[in-house]
Write a protein that holds these residues in place. Structure first.
Motif, PDB file in Angstrom:
ATOM      1  N   GLY A  75       0.800  -1.220   0.000  1.00 49.68           N
ATOM      2  CA  GLY A  75       0.000   0.000   0.000  1.00 49.68           C
ATOM      3  C   GLY A  75       0.831   1.268   0.000  1.00 49.68           C
ATOM      4  N   LYS A  76       2.169   1.126  -0.153  1.00 54.66           N
ATOM      5  CA  LYS A  76       3.035   2.296  -0.061  1.00 54.66           C
ATOM      6  C   LYS A  76       2.784   3.283  -1.198  1.00 54.66           C
ATOM      7  CE  LYS A  76       7.862   3.590   0.700  1.00 54.66           C
ATOM      8  NZ  LYS A  76       9.255   3.101   0.911  1.00 54.66           N
ATOM      9  N   ASN A  77       2.569   2.764  -2.410  1.00 54.42           N
ATOM     10  CA  ASN A  77       2.311   3.653  -3.542  1.00 54.42           C
ATOM     11  C   ASN A  77       1.024   4.449  -3.336  1.00 54.42           C
ATOM     12  OD1 ASN A  77       4.627   2.777  -4.845  1.00 54.42           O
ATOM     13  ND2 ASN A  77       3.561   1.213  -6.050  1.00 54.42           N
ATOM     14  N   LEU A  78       0.007   3.792  -2.792  1.00 58.10           N
ATOM     15  CA  LEU A  78      -1.252   4.488  -2.508  1.00 58.10           C
ATOM     16  C   LEU A  78      -1.047   5.559  -1.451  1.00 58.10           C
ATOM     17  CD1 LEU A  78      -3.677   1.421  -2.485  1.00 58.10           C
ATOM     18  CD2 LEU A  78      -3.664   3.282  -4.148  1.00 58.10           C
ATOM     19  N   LEU A  79      -0.253   5.237  -0.438  1.00 60.80           N
ATOM     20  CA  LEU A  79       0.043   6.225   0.600  1.00 60.80           C
ATOM     21  C   LEU A  79       0.756   7.429  -0.004  1.00 60.80           C
ATOM     22  CD1 LEU A  79       0.286   7.070   3.619  1.00 60.80           C
ATOM     23  CD2 LEU A  79       2.490   5.873   3.647  1.00 60.80           C
ATOM     24  N   THR A  80       1.699   7.176  -0.879  1.00 58.73           N
ATOM     25  CA  THR A  80       2.443   8.267  -1.526  1.00 58.73           C
ATOM     26  C   THR A  80       1.514   9.177  -2.304  1.00 58.73           C
ATOM     27  OG1 THR A  80       4.412   6.855  -1.714  1.00 58.73           O
ATOM     28  CG2 THR A  80       4.308   8.804  -3.130  1.00 58.73           C
ATOM     29  N   VAL A  81       0.601   8.578  -3.071  1.00 65.70           N
ATOM     30  CA  VAL A  81      -0.355   9.376  -3.849  1.00 65.70           C
ATOM     31  C   VAL A  81      -1.237  10.211  -2.919  1.00 65.70           C
ATOM     32  CG1 VAL A  81      -2.326   9.274  -5.422  1.00 65.70           C
ATOM     33  CG2 VAL A  81      -0.352   7.773  -5.793  1.00 65.70           C
ATOM     34  N   ALA A  82      -1.713   9.589  -1.839  1.00 66.28           N
ATOM     35  CA  ALA A  82      -2.584  10.292  -0.902  1.00 66.28           C
ATOM     36  C   ALA A  82      -1.875  11.501  -0.294  1.00 66.28           C
ATOM     37  CB  ALA A  82      -3.035   9.340   0.202  1.00 66.28           C
ATOM     38  N   ILE A  83      -0.633  11.301   0.151  1.00 70.47           N
ATOM     39  CA  ILE A  83       0.108  12.393   0.784  1.00 70.47           C
ATOM     40  C   ILE A  83       0.451  13.479  -0.227  1.00 70.47           C
ATOM     41  CG2 ILE A  83       2.264  13.007   1.944  1.00 70.47           C
ATOM     42  CD1 ILE A  83       2.205  10.297   3.303  1.00 70.47           C
ATOM     43  N   ILE A  84       0.837  13.082  -1.437  1.00 67.85           N
ATOM     44  CA  ILE A  84       1.142  14.080  -2.478  1.00 67.85           C
ATOM     45  C   ILE A  84      -0.080  14.935  -2.765  1.00 67.85           C
ATOM     46  CG2 ILE A  84       1.639  14.357  -4.939  1.00 67.85           C
ATOM     47  CD1 ILE A  84       3.597  12.038  -4.704  1.00 67.85           C
ATOM     48  N   GLY A  85      -1.241  14.299  -2.846  1.00 65.69           N
ATOM     49  CA  GLY A  85      -2.464  15.056  -3.074  1.00 65.69           C
ATOM     50  C   GLY A  85      -2.730  16.062  -1.970  1.00 65.69           C
ATOM     51  N   ASP A  86      -2.535  15.638  -0.719  1.00 67.99           N
ATOM     52  CA  ASP A  86      -2.728  16.547   0.410  1.00 67.99           C
ATOM     53  C   ASP A  86      -1.735  17.703   0.374  1.00 67.99           C
ATOM     54  OD1 ASP A  86      -4.859  15.167   1.617  1.00 67.99           O
ATOM     55  OD2 ASP A  86      -3.489  13.774   2.609  1.00 67.99           O
ATOM     56  N   LEU A  87      -0.457  17.372   0.113  1.00 68.52           N
ATOM     57  CA  LEU A  87       0.575  18.407   0.131  1.00 68.52           C
ATOM     58  C   LEU A  87       0.442  19.367  -1.038  1.00 68.52           C
ATOM     59  CD1 LEU A  87       3.724  16.379   1.278  1.00 68.52           C
ATOM     60  CD2 LEU A  87       2.238  17.851   2.642  1.00 68.52           C
ATOM     61  N   LEU A  88       0.007  18.874  -2.189  1.00 66.86           N
ATOM     62  CA  LEU A  88      -0.220  19.775  -3.326  1.00 66.86           C
ATOM     63  C   LEU A  88      -1.343  20.753  -3.032  1.00 66.86           C
ATOM     64  CD1 LEU A  88       0.147  17.392  -6.429  1.00 66.86           C
ATOM     65  CD2 LEU A  88       1.691  19.234  -5.723  1.00 66.86           C
ATOM     66  N   THR A  89      -2.388  20.259  -2.390  1.00 66.33           N
ATOM     67  CA  THR A  89      -3.500  21.138  -2.017  1.00 66.33           C
ATOM     68  C   THR A  89      -3.040  22.198  -1.031  1.00 66.33           C
ATOM     69  OG1 THR A  89      -5.082  19.321  -2.318  1.00 66.33           O
ATOM     70  CG2 THR A  89      -5.825  21.212  -1.029  1.00 66.33           C
ATOM     71  N   LEU A  90      -2.350  21.744   0.017  1.00 67.72           N
ATOM     72  CA  LEU A  90      -1.842  22.689   1.008  1.00 67.72           C
ATOM     73  C   LEU A  90      -0.830  23.639   0.381  1.00 67.72           C
ATOM     74  CD1 LEU A  90      -1.660  23.561   4.001  1.00 67.72           C
ATOM     75  CD2 LEU A  90       0.133  21.839   4.304  1.00 67.72           C
ATOM     76  N   GLY A  91       0.042  23.104  -0.461  1.00 73.59           N
ATOM     77  CA  GLY A  91       1.079  23.918  -1.077  1.00 73.59           C
ATOM     78  C   GLY A  91       0.520  25.007  -1.960  1.00 73.59           C
ATOM     79  N   TYR A  92      -0.512  24.673  -2.757  1.00 74.82           N
ATOM     80  CA  TYR A  92      -1.074  25.683  -3.659  1.00 74.82           C
ATOM     81  C   TYR A  92      -1.710  26.822  -2.882  1.00 74.82           C
ATOM     82  CZ  TYR A  92      -4.224  28.018  -6.854  1.00 74.82           C
ATOM     83  OH  TYR A  92      -4.891  28.980  -7.562  1.00 74.82           O
ATOM     84  N   PHE A  93      -2.580  26.487  -1.944  1.00 78.00           N
ATOM     85  CA  PHE A  93      -3.328  27.531  -1.252  1.00 78.00           C
ATOM     86  C   PHE A  93      -2.480  28.303  -0.253  1.00 78.00           C
ATOM     87  CE2 PHE A  93      -6.890  24.954  -2.776  1.00 78.00           C
ATOM     88  CZ  PHE A  93      -7.739  25.949  -3.234  1.00 78.00           C
ATOM     89  N   LYS A  94      -1.490  27.661   0.341  1.00 83.33           N
ATOM     90  CA  LYS A  94      -0.723  28.338   1.388  1.00 83.33           C
ATOM     91  C   LYS A  94       0.581  28.938   0.890  1.00 83.33           C
ATOM     92  CE  LYS A  94       0.410  27.893   6.257  1.00 83.33           C
ATOM     93  NZ  LYS A  94       0.158  27.112   7.490  1.00 83.33           N
TER      94      LYS A  94
END
Length: 469
Positions: A75-94
């Motif tokens: 499940g590591k690849n899925l975890l990576t995708v999930a975290i990247i999605g979260d960080l991209l969202t946070l990164g764009y807005f903040k």
């Protein structure tokens, strides 16, 4: 909507509590979710869609990771995708504005035209709910908690209005059982109401009263020695009573709803080292950074140099989490360097050490120097303020600025430091949530709360300092 507002005190909270206690147990989480979304949408309805999107994203990936592991995968690849999605969202807005502004500054020095892009509005609370979502998928991946198939419970956890805007940073694994079943007792409600009133008084009576001193000092172009020191003492106290007050209110509201959150402050200004300070200040964030950043970076497992590197990077990124400004990076780097220094020289703490007082004062000085960068608008202004603290801009009060602040603010500043030192050092409270160490009767606390509400109604809107993060 904020806790220290008449709308929340006289409309939202009593109406919600009435409905909450009239609602059957199996529907309480749904009501909590609806109320939390209403609480958040009071600020801006459009960003509620982003909030719901982040919630769905992490709920889906939590279940996908679990299913992959049940099937024999990692499940590591899925975890990576999930975290990247979260960080991209946070990164764009903040951080989009910060990145573009920094790039434009570099381009201007090279003679190029800057980019002209629209300002990105920062959704309130995005740092807190994103961190909570990340911790959930990581905990599922680590098998520290099973993912919930109940979307209502998970969404209510992410949106829980008592801590939604400024923490504490909660973890689903600590609250999973409480979402399935929690007790609602008169004793727990009374404890929560007591904490809420105490936090409210911390914020309105102490932090807001001290704030004009800090604001006036940091607004001066070249504050004098006395003005700069008075200003940083005021800000150091204001930030503590403001944020710990919010945490008390959040923990108190949680108790009123049957939840028990972790403590978030434990007398941080009587710490004997910066290492101890981070065990006492914003405990939920510092433990998050330790468990989800410092340890994954390698912690202290790779030898001395890598340990120092990991400490520095953790605090540097922790500083960046607080805000998109070079001042927060410097603040994080400052704490990271000191943590590495203390680790190298194996500096510990001891209540029997005859140099205990010197350790406390030295640590407080280092913390206050860091707060200068935390409060200043830019790095240049921060260094100018530090120069003033050395007396390079004169010693006495100037004619304008800080001398015009009401005398009540100065009296409250003295009282606040008496609370921090005298009560902290002599009573050593078991929990910062029974704040300030004064055993007022419930009647006296209700009287103080009434005074705080009256003060709030008479003055202008004053948001919590940590809302900006």
């Amino acid at each position: 909507m904020v806790f220290s507002s008449t709308v929340f005190i006289f409309l939202f909270l009593p109406l919600f509590l009435m409905l909450y206690y009239l609602t059957p147990g199996r529907w309480k989480n749904l009501l909590l979710l609806v109320a939390s979304y209403s609480f958040y949408a009071w600020w801006r309805v459009d960003f509620l869609a982003l909030f719901i999107g982040v919630t769905l994203w992490n709920w889906v990936f939590g279940n996908l990771i679990y299913q992959r592991q049940q099937a024999g995968g990692s499940g590591k690849n899925l975890l990576t995708v999930a975290i990247i999605g979260d960080l991209l969202t946070l990164g764009y807005f903040k951080y989009a504005d910060f990145g573009i502004d920094s790039l434009n500054g570099l381009m201007a020095t090279m003679g190029y035209e800057p980019f002209d892009l629209a300002h990105v509005l920062l959704p309130i609370g995005i740092s807190f709910y994103t961190f909570q979502a990340i911790s959930y998928v990581i905990d599922v991946y680590r098998k520290d908690v099973k993912p919930t198939k109940n979307l209502i419970d998970f969404a209510a956890f992410i949106a829980l209005f008592p801590q939604l805007i400024a923490g504490p940073v909660l973890r689903y694994k600590d609250l999973a059982d409480q979402f399935e079943s929690r007790s609602h007792t008169l004793e727990k409600f009374n404890e929560g109401a007591w904490l809420f009133m105490i936090g409210f008084c911390k914020k309105v009576l102490i932090a807001d009263t001290i704030a004009p001193i800090a604001d006036a000092s940091f607004a001066l172009e070249s504050p004098t020695f006395l003005e700069s020191w008075l200003g940083i003492f005021a800000y150091t106290s204001q930030l503590y009573f403001d944020f710990s007050g919010y945490s008390d209110m959040a923990i108190g509201l949680g108790l009123m709803l049957g939840f028990r959150f972790i403590n978030n402050f434990n007398q941080p200004y009587i710490s004997q080292s910066i290492t101890e300070f981070w065990r006492r200040w914003h405990i939920s964030l510092s433990s998050w950074l330790r468990d989800y950043l410092y340890i994954p970076l390698g912690g202290n497992r790779g030898g001395a140099f890598l340990t120092y590197r990991n400490l520095f990077l953790t605090m540097l990124l922790g500083g960046l989490w607080h805000g998109a400004n070079w001042t927060f990076l410097v603040w994080g780097a400052w704490h990271g360097l000191i943590l590495a220094f203390e680790r190298y020289f194996k500096l510990g703490t001891s209540d029997t050490d005859p140099l205990k007082a010197a350790r406390i004062l030295t640590t407080l000085l280092l913390v206050m120097m860091g707060w200068v960068f935390f409060r200043a608008d830019n790095v240049g202004t921060a260094f100018e303020f530090l120069y003033s603290m050395l007396g390079l801009n004169g010693l006495e009060f100037s004619v304008k600025g800080i001398a015009d602040v009401a005398s009540l603010s100065f009296l409250m500043l003295c009282f606040s430091w008496w609370l921090i030192f005298y009560r902290g050092l002599n009573q050593r409270l078991k929990s910062e949530s029974v704040p300030i160490g004064i055993n007022y009767s419930q009647l006296a606390m209700c009287g103080l709360f009434a005074v705080a509400v009256s003060k709030l109604m008479a003055e202008s809107y004053s948001p919590f300092l940590y809302f900006q993060f």
